[in-house]
Design a protein around this motif. Structure first.
Motif, PDB file in Angstrom:
ATOM      1  N   MET A 178      32.356  48.253  33.766  1.00 20.51           N
ATOM      2  CA  MET A 178      33.519  48.444  34.628  1.00 20.51           C
ATOM      3  C   MET A 178      33.327  47.744  35.967  1.00 20.51           C
ATOM      4  SD  MET A 178      36.327  50.561  34.834  1.00 20.51           S
ATOM      5  CE  MET A 178      37.397  51.053  36.121  1.00 20.51           C
ATOM      6  N   SER A 179      32.132  47.895  36.542  1.00 20.77           N
ATOM      7  CA  SER A 179      31.858  47.267  37.824  1.00 20.77           C
ATOM      8  C   SER A 179      31.904  45.746  37.715  1.00 20.77           C
ATOM      9  CB  SER A 179      30.486  47.721  38.339  1.00 20.77           C
ATOM     10  OG  SER A 179      30.155  47.022  39.512  1.00 20.77           O
ATOM     11  N   ASN A 180      31.413  45.237  36.613  1.00 21.54           N
ATOM     12  CA  ASN A 180      31.425  43.796  36.396  1.00 21.54           C
ATOM     13  C   ASN A 180      32.855  43.276  36.298  1.00 21.54           C
ATOM     14  OD1 ASN A 180      30.313  41.320  36.068  1.00 21.54           O
ATOM     15  ND2 ASN A 180      29.725  41.590  33.932  1.00 21.54           N
ATOM     16  N   ASN A 181      33.743  44.059  35.696  1.00 15.81           N
ATOM     17  CA  ASN A 181      35.147  43.693  35.576  1.00 15.81           C
ATOM     18  C   ASN A 181      35.821  43.640  36.947  1.00 15.81           C
ATOM     19  OD1 ASN A 181      37.552  43.016  34.363  1.00 15.81           O
ATOM     20  ND2 ASN A 181      38.102  45.129  33.894  1.00 15.81           N
ATOM     21  N   LEU A 182      35.499  44.610  37.812  1.00 14.40           N
ATOM     22  CA  LEU A 182      36.062  44.636  39.159  1.00 14.40           C
ATOM     23  C   LEU A 182      35.574  43.451  39.990  1.00 14.40           C
ATOM     24  CD1 LEU A 182      35.903  48.426  40.101  1.00 14.40           C
ATOM     25  CD2 LEU A 182      37.922  47.055  39.614  1.00 14.40           C
ATOM     26  N   GLU A 183      34.300  43.100  39.831  1.00 19.45           N
ATOM     27  CA  GLU A 183      33.761  41.951  40.546  1.00 19.45           C
ATOM     28  C   GLU A 183      34.441  40.665  40.098  1.00 19.45           C
ATOM     29  OE1 GLU A 183      29.527  41.882  40.130  1.00 19.45           O
ATOM     30  OE2 GLU A 183      29.281  43.814  41.126  1.00 19.45           O
ATOM     31  N   GLN A 184      34.716  40.560  38.802  1.00 16.50           N
ATOM     32  CA  GLN A 184      35.384  39.375  38.283  1.00 16.50           C
ATOM     33  C   GLN A 184      36.806  39.269  38.823  1.00 16.50           C
ATOM     34  OE1 GLN A 184      34.057  36.891  36.558  1.00 16.50           O
ATOM     35  NE2 GLN A 184      36.003  35.822  36.667  1.00 16.50           N
ATOM     36  N   VAL A 185      37.512  40.401  38.918  1.00 20.77           N
ATOM     37  CA  VAL A 185      38.869  40.410  39.464  1.00 20.77           C
ATOM     38  C   VAL A 185      38.842  40.008  40.938  1.00 20.77           C
ATOM     39  CG1 VAL A 185      40.816  41.896  40.061  1.00 20.77           C
ATOM     40  CG2 VAL A 185      39.775  42.065  37.802  1.00 20.77           C
ATOM     41  N   ALA A 186      37.865  40.552  41.684  1.00 17.35           N
ATOM     42  CA  ALA A 186      37.741  40.217  43.100  1.00 17.35           C
ATOM     43  C   ALA A 186      37.421  38.739  43.273  1.00 17.35           C
ATOM     44  CB  ALA A 186      36.667  41.077  43.756  1.00 17.35           C
ATOM     45  N   CYS A 187      36.549  38.210  42.420  1.00 13.12           N
ATOM     46  CA  CYS A 187      36.194  36.790  42.488  1.00 13.12           C
ATOM     47  C   CYS A 187      37.414  35.916  42.175  1.00 13.12           C
ATOM     48  CB  CYS A 187      35.054  36.499  41.522  1.00 13.12           C
ATOM     49  SG  CYS A 187      34.425  34.818  41.626  1.00 13.12           S
ATOM     50  N   ASP A 188      38.181  36.309  41.167  1.00 10.75           N
ATOM     51  CA  ASP A 188      39.396  35.568  40.818  1.00 10.75           C
ATOM     52  C   ASP A 188      40.413  35.614  41.951  1.00 10.75           C
ATOM     53  OD1 ASP A 188      38.294  34.950  38.376  1.00 10.75           O
ATOM     54  OD2 ASP A 188      39.407  36.493  37.264  1.00 10.75           O
ATOM     55  N   ASP A 189      40.528  36.767  42.601  1.00 12.21           N
ATOM     56  CA  ASP A 189      41.452  36.889  43.730  1.00 12.21           C
ATOM     57  C   ASP A 189      41.040  35.991  44.890  1.00 12.21           C
ATOM     58  OD1 ASP A 189      43.008  38.703  42.382  1.00 12.21           O
ATOM     59  OD2 ASP A 189      42.224  40.480  43.430  1.00 12.21           O
ATOM     60  N   LEU A 190      39.736  35.946  45.181  1.00 11.41           N
ATOM     61  CA  LEU A 190      39.246  35.080  46.253  1.00 11.41           C
ATOM     62  C   LEU A 190      39.499  33.612  45.926  1.00 11.41           C
ATOM     63  CD1 LEU A 190      35.867  36.647  47.432  1.00 11.41           C
ATOM     64  CD2 LEU A 190      37.954  36.342  48.756  1.00 11.41           C
ATOM     65  N   LYS A 191      39.292  33.239  44.685  1.00 12.57           N
ATOM     66  CA  LYS A 191      39.532  31.851  44.286  1.00 12.57           C
ATOM     67  C   LYS A 191      41.014  31.501  44.400  1.00 12.57           C
ATOM     68  CE  LYS A 191      35.564  31.370  41.234  1.00 12.57           C
ATOM     69  NZ  LYS A 191      35.122  31.226  39.848  1.00 12.57           N
ATOM     70  N   ALA A 192      41.876  32.426  43.997  1.00 12.06           N
ATOM     71  CA  ALA A 192      43.321  32.187  44.094  1.00 12.06           C
ATOM     72  C   ALA A 192      43.744  32.093  45.556  1.00 12.06           C
ATOM     73  CB  ALA A 192      44.090  33.298  43.389  1.00 12.06           C
ATOM     74  N   PHE A 193      43.180  32.960  46.392  1.00 14.29           N
ATOM     75  CA  PHE A 193      43.490  32.914  47.827  1.00 14.29           C
ATOM     76  C   PHE A 193      43.033  31.592  48.426  1.00 14.29           C
ATOM     77  CE2 PHE A 193      42.133  33.662  52.239  1.00 14.29           C
ATOM     78  CZ  PHE A 193      43.350  34.017  52.784  1.00 14.29           C
ATOM     79  N   GLU A 194      41.832  31.157  48.062  1.00 15.39           N
ATOM     80  CA  GLU A 194      41.305  29.895  48.587  1.00 15.39           C
ATOM     81  C   GLU A 194      42.164  28.717  48.135  1.00 15.39           C
ATOM     82  OE1 GLU A 194      36.945  28.010  49.049  1.00 15.39           O
ATOM     83  OE2 GLU A 194      37.564  28.387  46.977  1.00 15.39           O
ATOM     84  N   ARG A 195      42.564  28.703  46.865  1.00 13.00           N
ATOM     85  CA  ARG A 195      43.425  27.621  46.371  1.00 13.00           C
ATOM     86  C   ARG A 195      44.744  27.573  47.130  1.00 13.00           C
ATOM     87  NH1 ARG A 195      41.465  29.015  41.188  1.00 13.00           N
ATOM     88  NH2 ARG A 195      43.223  30.402  40.880  1.00 13.00           N
TER      89      ARG A 195
END
Length: 128
Positions: free
Chosen positions: A1-18
């Motif tokens: 579960m924690s790994n899934n949340l980290e992946q979502v947060a990482c994807d959000d940061l990448k989308a924000f950066e783009r």
């Protein structure tokens, strides 16, 4: 579960950066056009002012007549005033305004960004 949340947060940061890099990149051509426009008007004003001040009849005629005799100076000065009233100075520095405001917000999250909008992750401060 924690790994899934980290992946979502990482994807959000990448989308924000783009999106941030896209916004900053799209504001550069507009800022460049306004800089060129302001440069041309400034040069016309400076050249017109030189001829206006070096004309010996300037001191002998009324101000309005002097302006009428030097249309390049008159029109470029009027255009310069209009450009600043419209807010050309904000449009010229728009990319740096966006970057500075983004940096202020990212500071609270122990992050920063470069001038192109790429995110820089900083180490978290040690909690007491």
């Amino acid at each position: 579960m924690s790994n899934n949340l980290e992946q979502v947060a990482c994807d959000d940061l990448k989308a924000f950066e783009r999106r941030l890099t896209e916004i900053i990149a799209s504001s550069h051509p507009s800022a460049r056009r306004w800089r060129v426009c302001l440069l041309i008007v400034s040069i016309c004003t400076a050249v017109g002012a030189f001829y206006w001040l070096s004309d010996p009849s300037t001191a002998q005629v009324s101000f309005l007549e002097s302006m009428w005799l030097h249309p390049i100076f008159s029109l470029s000065t009027l255009l310069m005033v209009l450009l600043f009233l419209v807010g050309v100075h904000r449009r010229v520095v728009a990319p740096s305004i966006i970057v500075n405001r983004t940096r202020e917000v990212l500071f609270d999250f122990s992050m920063d960004c470069d001038d192109f909008g790429r995110l820089i992750l900083k180490p978290r401060p040690a909690s007491a």
